[in-house]
Design a protein around this motif. Sequence first.
Motif, PDB file in Angstrom:
ATOM      1  N   HIS A  51       0.810  -1.224   0.000  1.00 55.80           N
ATOM      2  CA  HIS A  51       0.000   0.000   0.000  1.00 55.80           C
ATOM      3  C   HIS A  51       0.842   1.274   0.000  1.00 55.80           C
ATOM      4  CE1 HIS A  51      -3.912  -2.034   0.734  1.00 55.80           C
ATOM      5  NE2 HIS A  51      -3.142  -2.939   1.360  1.00 55.80           N
ATOM      6  N   GLY A  52       2.123   1.158   0.143  1.00 61.17           N
ATOM      7  CA  GLY A  52       2.960   2.357   0.208  1.00 61.17           C
ATOM      8  C   GLY A  52       3.098   2.846   1.638  1.00 61.17           C
ATOM      9  N   GLY A  53       4.324   3.064   2.061  1.00 58.63           N
ATOM     10  CA  GLY A  53       4.553   3.473   3.442  1.00 58.63           C
ATOM     11  C   GLY A  53       5.017   4.898   3.609  1.00 58.63           C
ATOM     12  N   GLN A  54       5.567   5.492   2.545  1.00 59.85           N
ATOM     13  CA  GLN A  54       6.076   6.858   2.694  1.00 59.85           C
ATOM     14  C   GLN A  54       4.963   7.893   2.651  1.00 59.85           C
ATOM     15  OE1 GLN A  54       9.279   7.807   0.059  1.00 59.85           O
ATOM     16  NE2 GLN A  54      10.648   6.213   0.877  1.00 59.85           N
ATOM     17  N   HIS A  55       4.089   7.782   1.671  1.00 61.56           N
ATOM     18  CA  HIS A  55       2.998   8.745   1.522  1.00 61.56           C
ATOM     19  C   HIS A  55       1.678   8.017   1.798  1.00 61.56           C
ATOM     20  CE1 HIS A  55       6.005  11.399  -0.204  1.00 61.56           C
ATOM     21  NE2 HIS A  55       6.305  10.440  -1.062  1.00 61.56           N
ATOM     22  N   VAL A  56       1.188   8.171   3.006  1.00 62.64           N
ATOM     23  CA  VAL A  56      -0.024   7.481   3.451  1.00 62.64           C
ATOM     24  C   VAL A  56      -1.114   8.523   3.636  1.00 62.64           C
ATOM     25  CG1 VAL A  56      -1.059   5.997   5.198  1.00 62.64           C
ATOM     26  CG2 VAL A  56       1.356   5.721   4.595  1.00 62.64           C
ATOM     27  N   VAL A  96       5.657   2.643  10.269  1.00 56.51           N
ATOM     28  CA  VAL A  96       4.873   2.841  11.479  1.00 56.51           C
ATOM     29  C   VAL A  96       3.381   2.927  11.191  1.00 56.51           C
ATOM     30  CG1 VAL A  96       5.200   5.347  11.411  1.00 56.51           C
ATOM     31  CG2 VAL A  96       4.691   4.223  13.580  1.00 56.51           C
ATOM     32  N   LEU A  97       2.978   3.545  10.085  1.00 58.34           N
ATOM     33  CA  LEU A  97       1.544   3.663   9.793  1.00 58.34           C
ATOM     34  C   LEU A  97       0.951   2.332   9.359  1.00 58.34           C
ATOM     35  CD1 LEU A  97       1.321   7.157   8.069  1.00 58.34           C
ATOM     36  CD2 LEU A  97       0.527   6.478  10.347  1.00 58.34           C
ATOM     37  N   ALA A  98       1.736   1.476   8.712  1.00 56.73           N
ATOM     38  CA  ALA A  98       1.237   0.134   8.415  1.00 56.73           C
ATOM     39  C   ALA A  98       1.000  -0.642   9.701  1.00 56.73           C
ATOM     40  CB  ALA A  98       2.239  -0.604   7.519  1.00 56.73           C
ATOM     41  N   GLY A  99       1.890  -0.465  10.687  1.00 58.88           N
ATOM     42  CA  GLY A  99       1.656  -1.097  11.985  1.00 58.88           C
ATOM     43  C   GLY A  99       0.433  -0.542  12.687  1.00 58.88           C
ATOM     44  N   CYS A 100       0.203   0.770  12.546  1.00 58.74           N
ATOM     45  CA  CYS A 100      -0.995   1.367  13.144  1.00 58.74           C
ATOM     46  C   CYS A 100      -2.264   0.816  12.499  1.00 58.74           C
ATOM     47  CB  CYS A 100      -0.950   2.882  13.004  1.00 58.74           C
ATOM     48  SG  CYS A 100       0.293   3.680  14.044  1.00 58.74           S
ATOM     49  N   ALA A 101      -2.212   0.513  11.206  1.00 57.96           N
ATOM     50  CA  ALA A 101      -3.382  -0.065  10.533  1.00 57.96           C
ATOM     51  C   ALA A 101      -3.691  -1.459  11.077  1.00 57.96           C
ATOM     52  CB  ALA A 101      -3.135  -0.127   9.028  1.00 57.96           C
ATOM     53  N   ILE A 102      -2.669  -2.274  11.313  1.00 57.35           N
ATOM     54  CA  ILE A 102      -2.897  -3.595  11.912  1.00 57.35           C
ATOM     55  C   ILE A 102      -3.436  -3.445  13.329  1.00 57.35           C
ATOM     56  CG2 ILE A 102      -1.768  -5.751  12.577  1.00 57.35           C
ATOM     57  CD1 ILE A 102       0.258  -5.255  10.348  1.00 57.35           C
ATOM     58  N   LEU A 103      -2.893  -2.501  14.076  1.00 57.95           N
ATOM     59  CA  LEU A 103      -3.384  -2.255  15.433  1.00 57.95           C
ATOM     60  C   LEU A 103      -4.833  -1.799  15.424  1.00 57.95           C
ATOM     61  CD1 LEU A 103      -3.048  -1.816  18.491  1.00 57.95           C
ATOM     62  CD2 LEU A 103      -2.004   0.411  17.964  1.00 57.95           C
ATOM     63  N   GLU A 104      -5.194  -0.950  14.493  1.00 61.27           N
ATOM     64  CA  GLU A 104      -6.579  -0.463  14.423  1.00 61.27           C
ATOM     65  C   GLU A 104      -7.538  -1.602  14.122  1.00 61.27           C
ATOM     66  OE1 GLU A 104      -9.847   2.019  14.543  1.00 61.27           O
ATOM     67  OE2 GLU A 104      -7.788   2.324  15.264  1.00 61.27           O
ATOM     68  N   ALA A 105      -7.157  -2.522  13.234  1.00 60.81           N
ATOM     69  CA  ALA A 105      -8.020  -3.676  12.953  1.00 60.81           C
ATOM     70  C   ALA A 105      -8.204  -4.550  14.181  1.00 60.81           C
ATOM     71  CB  ALA A 105      -7.432  -4.483  11.795  1.00 60.81           C
ATOM     72  N   ILE A 106      -7.167  -4.731  14.977  1.00 61.16           N
ATOM     73  CA  ILE A 106      -7.272  -5.525  16.218  1.00 61.16           C
ATOM     74  C   ILE A 106      -8.164  -4.817  17.226  1.00 61.16           C
ATOM     75  CG2 ILE A 106      -5.939  -6.422  18.158  1.00 61.16           C
ATOM     76  CD1 ILE A 106      -3.607  -6.823  16.224  1.00 61.16           C
TER      77      ILE A 106
END
Length: 530
Positions: free
Chosen positions: A359-364, A466-476
């Motif tokens: 999904h791209g990590g630099q520009h989210v 970090v934002l990809a990790g936040c997306a996994i955290l939000e789903a949990i």
Amino acid sequence: MKDPDHGEKPSESGASAAGRSDGSKLGPRNGKGKRKRRKSSASPSAIASQSGSAGTAGRPAGENEAEPARKRKRRRRSKSAKQQAAVASAPQGDRAQLVEPSLGERKGHKRSKKARHRRGLQGRPLTSGERQPTQQRAGGDGSGSTRSGSSASNAQAGAQHRPGQRAEQPRAPYVAAGEPPAPLYAALDLGTNNCRLLIAQPTRPGQFRVVDAFSRIVRLGEGLGASGRLSDEAMERAVEALKICASKLGARTIRRSRLIATEAARAAENGETFLERVARETGLDLEIINRETEARLAVSGCSSLVDRETRSVVLFDIGGGSSEIAVIRIGDARSNRLANHITHWTSLPVGVVTLSERHGGQHVTPASFEAMVQEVEGMLARFDSPPVEALANGASGSGFHLIGTSGTVTTLAGVHLDLPRYDRRRVDGLWLTDDEVSAMQARLLSWDFNARAANPCIGPDRADLVLAGCAILEAIRRRWPSTRMRVADRGLREGLLTDMMADDGAWRRSRPRRHQRGSNASGSHEGNKP
């Protein structure tokens, strides 16, 4: 014959110019300015000692009657003024050393004068009532052992009298140079993003002290999602980091070690070939563990962060290539190993590296962030686990909470605390409310890549993850809503160490005796309580 300054002046024979009716005569002044009464039958030697011929340094005898007391007062005032000037001009840390010795010398002088008359039979001194020095407690090793003897006391006394040096604390004896006496255990975790090593020794039951540690971001799984193979650059970075780990392990006598590799080596086509290269070039024999073992190790490493009042926990470990989730239901009979209470677990084939590459990590943007969350929610929908109502105890849900162990949650905690640099002691074990987690995620989403990289708790290495990790955290969080979440800066390495020490019975053998429990010094590293 009268002296205008000092009163009566004795004659050459020592007789006074004026007598008394009681037949006694006034002798010379003593140090306090008083006159002593002397009988007329004074010995010639005593009288001669008062004459002018025996005066100090050839001065007239009349000056000996009053000047010594004045001189002593002047010397005391001069010495006190010099000492005060020396203390005032000395550095702050050395002032106590300039003052205390003089006090000790004066007290010792008084005791020595008194001790002159304290003689027993045959001229031997009487037994002193002072206590002998007690045994010095060895600190820092967690064993609670003590040592005594002339060698230890002499070494400590010598350290105290060396100017400009700190006195060394007594230490436990070492089997070899730089090696603690307790057995050493080592755990290495080669993940999709990081290479981590811990060397520790058991201390109190359930705890250990870290002797050495190493961590480096290697991004072994970089490009794995697209090609299905480990790239040459990624393998080279991992091998260089593993060589450092091998040198640390070779410098110590390790009783037992376990070296594991996780999702990147597990999913890559050339994963086994890569581990063969690692064994040839570094001498380290790594094993690829399955997802269930990875979930159990994550739970074992965080067992001390579960409150006694907690009845249910959802523990998650957001990795680089996979994310492990375990549902833990404790109940009334709590086992020593928290992993025994796992009722449901799953391993999602997605992590911060793989999700950011897709999904791209630099520009989210908010839209791309929501797309990442929905992808993870689809994976969690296939996970058969109890509903959150069954996990929570009562309407407030006080018996249920989340535990997150990953770089994502520790980064959120560091940003929440506004730390100038990451501090594990302040992050590990921190509680975050649901509103605080939402606020931190929104704050990170509002930053661009440069702002995330400039944050000291994120840095350029994690700015695109970090934002990809936040997306996994939000789903949990959407699947298991909870009012609070606990942050764990620990994971597989701590779980490996805990299991190895428990299997060897290291804590049973190191349990102190009953009479030693009161003096047992804890040597466990803060924040590394498994």
